[in-house]
Motif scaffolding. Structure first.
Motif, PDB file in Angstrom:
ATOM      1  N   TYR A   9       0.836  -1.208   0.000  1.00 40.88           N
ATOM      2  CA  TYR A   9       0.000   0.000   0.000  1.00 40.88           C
ATOM      3  C   TYR A   9       0.868   1.254   0.000  1.00 40.88           C
ATOM      4  O   TYR A   9       1.996   1.264   0.475  1.00 40.88           O
ATOM      5  N   TYR A  14      -3.723   7.671   4.034  1.00 38.39           N
ATOM      6  CA  TYR A  14      -4.267   6.972   5.194  1.00 38.39           C
ATOM      7  C   TYR A  14      -3.649   7.445   6.507  1.00 38.39           C
ATOM      8  O   TYR A  14      -2.511   7.917   6.539  1.00 38.39           O
ATOM      9  N   GLN A  24     -10.362   5.727   8.107  1.00 39.44           N
ATOM     10  CA  GLN A  24      -9.406   6.106   7.071  1.00 39.44           C
ATOM     11  C   GLN A  24      -8.024   5.514   7.352  1.00 39.44           C
ATOM     12  O   GLN A  24      -7.015   6.220   7.392  1.00 39.44           O
ATOM     13  N   ARG A  29      -9.675  -0.339   5.584  1.00 39.80           N
ATOM     14  CA  ARG A  29      -9.981  -0.623   4.185  1.00 39.80           C
ATOM     15  C   ARG A  29      -9.829  -2.108   3.874  1.00 39.80           C
ATOM     16  O   ARG A  29     -10.629  -2.683   3.129  1.00 39.80           O
ATOM     17  N   ALA A  33     -12.859  -4.705   2.758  1.00 40.61           N
ATOM     18  CA  ALA A  33     -12.783  -5.473   1.511  1.00 40.61           C
ATOM     19  C   ALA A  33     -12.923  -6.969   1.769  1.00 40.61           C
ATOM     20  O   ALA A  33     -13.610  -7.683   1.022  1.00 40.61           O
ATOM     21  N   ASN A  79      -8.953  -7.923  -3.651  1.00 39.22           N
ATOM     22  CA  ASN A  79      -8.483  -6.765  -4.421  1.00 39.22           C
ATOM     23  C   ASN A  79      -9.615  -6.083  -5.185  1.00 39.22           C
ATOM     24  O   ASN A  79      -9.553  -4.873  -5.447  1.00 39.22           O
ATOM     25  N   LEU A  82     -10.787  -3.335  -2.915  1.00 41.09           N
ATOM     26  CA  LEU A  82      -9.791  -2.419  -2.365  1.00 41.09           C
ATOM     27  C   LEU A  82      -9.566  -1.227  -3.290  1.00 41.09           C
ATOM     28  O   LEU A  82      -9.686  -1.354  -4.512  1.00 41.09           O
ATOM     29  N   PRO A  83      -9.184  -0.072  -2.725  1.00 37.42           N
ATOM     30  CA  PRO A  83      -8.840   1.081  -3.569  1.00 37.42           C
ATOM     31  C   PRO A  83      -7.544   0.817  -4.330  1.00 37.42           C
ATOM     32  O   PRO A  83      -6.788  -0.100  -3.986  1.00 37.42           O
ATOM     33  N   PRO A  84      -7.247   1.605  -5.360  1.00 38.32           N
ATOM     34  CA  PRO A  84      -6.074   1.345  -6.204  1.00 38.32           C
ATOM     35  C   PRO A  84      -4.737   1.390  -5.482  1.00 38.32           C
ATOM     36  O   PRO A  84      -3.767   0.789  -5.955  1.00 38.32           O
ATOM     37  N   ASP A  85      -4.665   2.086  -4.338  1.00 41.34           N
ATOM     38  CA  ASP A  85      -3.376   2.219  -3.650  1.00 41.34           C
ATOM     39  C   ASP A  85      -3.163   1.163  -2.563  1.00 41.34           C
ATOM     40  O   ASP A  85      -2.223   1.257  -1.754  1.00 41.34           O
TER      41      ASP A  85
END
Length: 259
Positions: A9, A14, A24, A29, A33, A79, A82-85
């Motif tokens: 990550y 965050y 956050q 996260r 997920a 995945n 999950l967010p892209p980062d």
């Protein structure tokens, strides 16, 4: 069954690893997920908490679940939510005796630093920055005073919750490639802000503001006031824990080749 995951990550967006009411954090996260994929709440335990702005190349977590999925399904399915980062890199079924934190023999970090008269742009948030030239030999001489088992109180944040300030630092490697420096640290465990505080003092020596032997005096003082200010989190990467090979966990992820 018990599942172990390797997670990477970027920490810029965050408030660190550990779950907070804001939601956050990286842990928040990830658990969101996992719950979306498994259709049931899942709580995770990690190998080492990271601070706000600190990145992870191979954070390792474990969790217990009755949901049966193949390891690759845990990767791809999690995945998806999950967010892209943030991305799960691998998943393994592990024995119940495995513990992401307690089974770790050591932990490894890397600090990536840009030495340039101009601030970072493309790599903003991903590297630390100094504008004064650095002396590698002076920093290596200073780092030699830190190797071994010591009381690292001089490099410990006031809010640190560790039971003891005594840690065994086994390795510091400092190397330069063009305008970029890489500082590798390995120890049995680290105190809160310990590496960022070590970086502040190493860079003070590297810029010629203190002699290498000053590091020995700072260490012996056992006082946070004796060391340099805490350095930026931007270039700090948690490379991950070191485990005994019998656990059968991956020792390398693709991002290692980049950082």
């Amino acid at each position: 069954m018990r599942i172990a995951l390797g997670l990477s990550y970027l920490g810029q967006a965050y408030q660190g690893w550990q779950s907070q009411p804001s939601g956050q954090t990286v842990q928040d996260r990830l658990e969101s997920a996992l719950a979306a994929f498994a259709c049931t709440p899942i709580a995770t335990l990690c190998a080492g908490r990271t601070d706000a702005g600190v990145h992870g190349l191979m954070q390792v977590v474990h969790f217990d679940t009755e949901v049966e999925r193949s390891p690759q399904s845990w990767v791809r399915g999690t995945n998806r939510f999950l967010p892209p980062d943030i991305a799960v890199q691998w998943a393994r079924v592990v024995p119940a005796a495995f513990h992401a934190r307690a089974s770790a023999l050591a932990r490894r970090y890397r600090y990536v630093l840009l030495e340039s008269p101009v601030r970072p742009s493309l790599e903003a948030g991903r590297v630390g920055w100094v504008f004064r030239p650095l002396g590698g030999e002076a920093m290596r001489a200073a780092s030699a005073h830190l190797i071994g088992e010591h009381d690292f109180s001089s490099f410990r944040a006031a809010e640190c919750q560790a039971a003891s300030p005594v840690k065994h630092l086994t390795r510091i490697e400092i190397r330069q490639s063009g305008a970029y420096w890489r500082f590798d640290f390995e120890a049995n465990a680290f105190l809160h802000h310990m590496i960022r505080n070590l970086m502040g003092s190493l860079l003070r020596v590297g810029q010629g503001l203190e002699p290498p032997d000053w590091m020995r005096e700072v260490l012996a003082a056992r006082s946070r006031d004796a060391a340099a200010p805490t350095f930026s989190p931007d270039g700090l990467y948690f490379l991950g824990p070191v485990y005994a090979r019998e656990w059968g966990l991956p020792e390398h992820v693709a991002a290692y080749d980049w950082v």
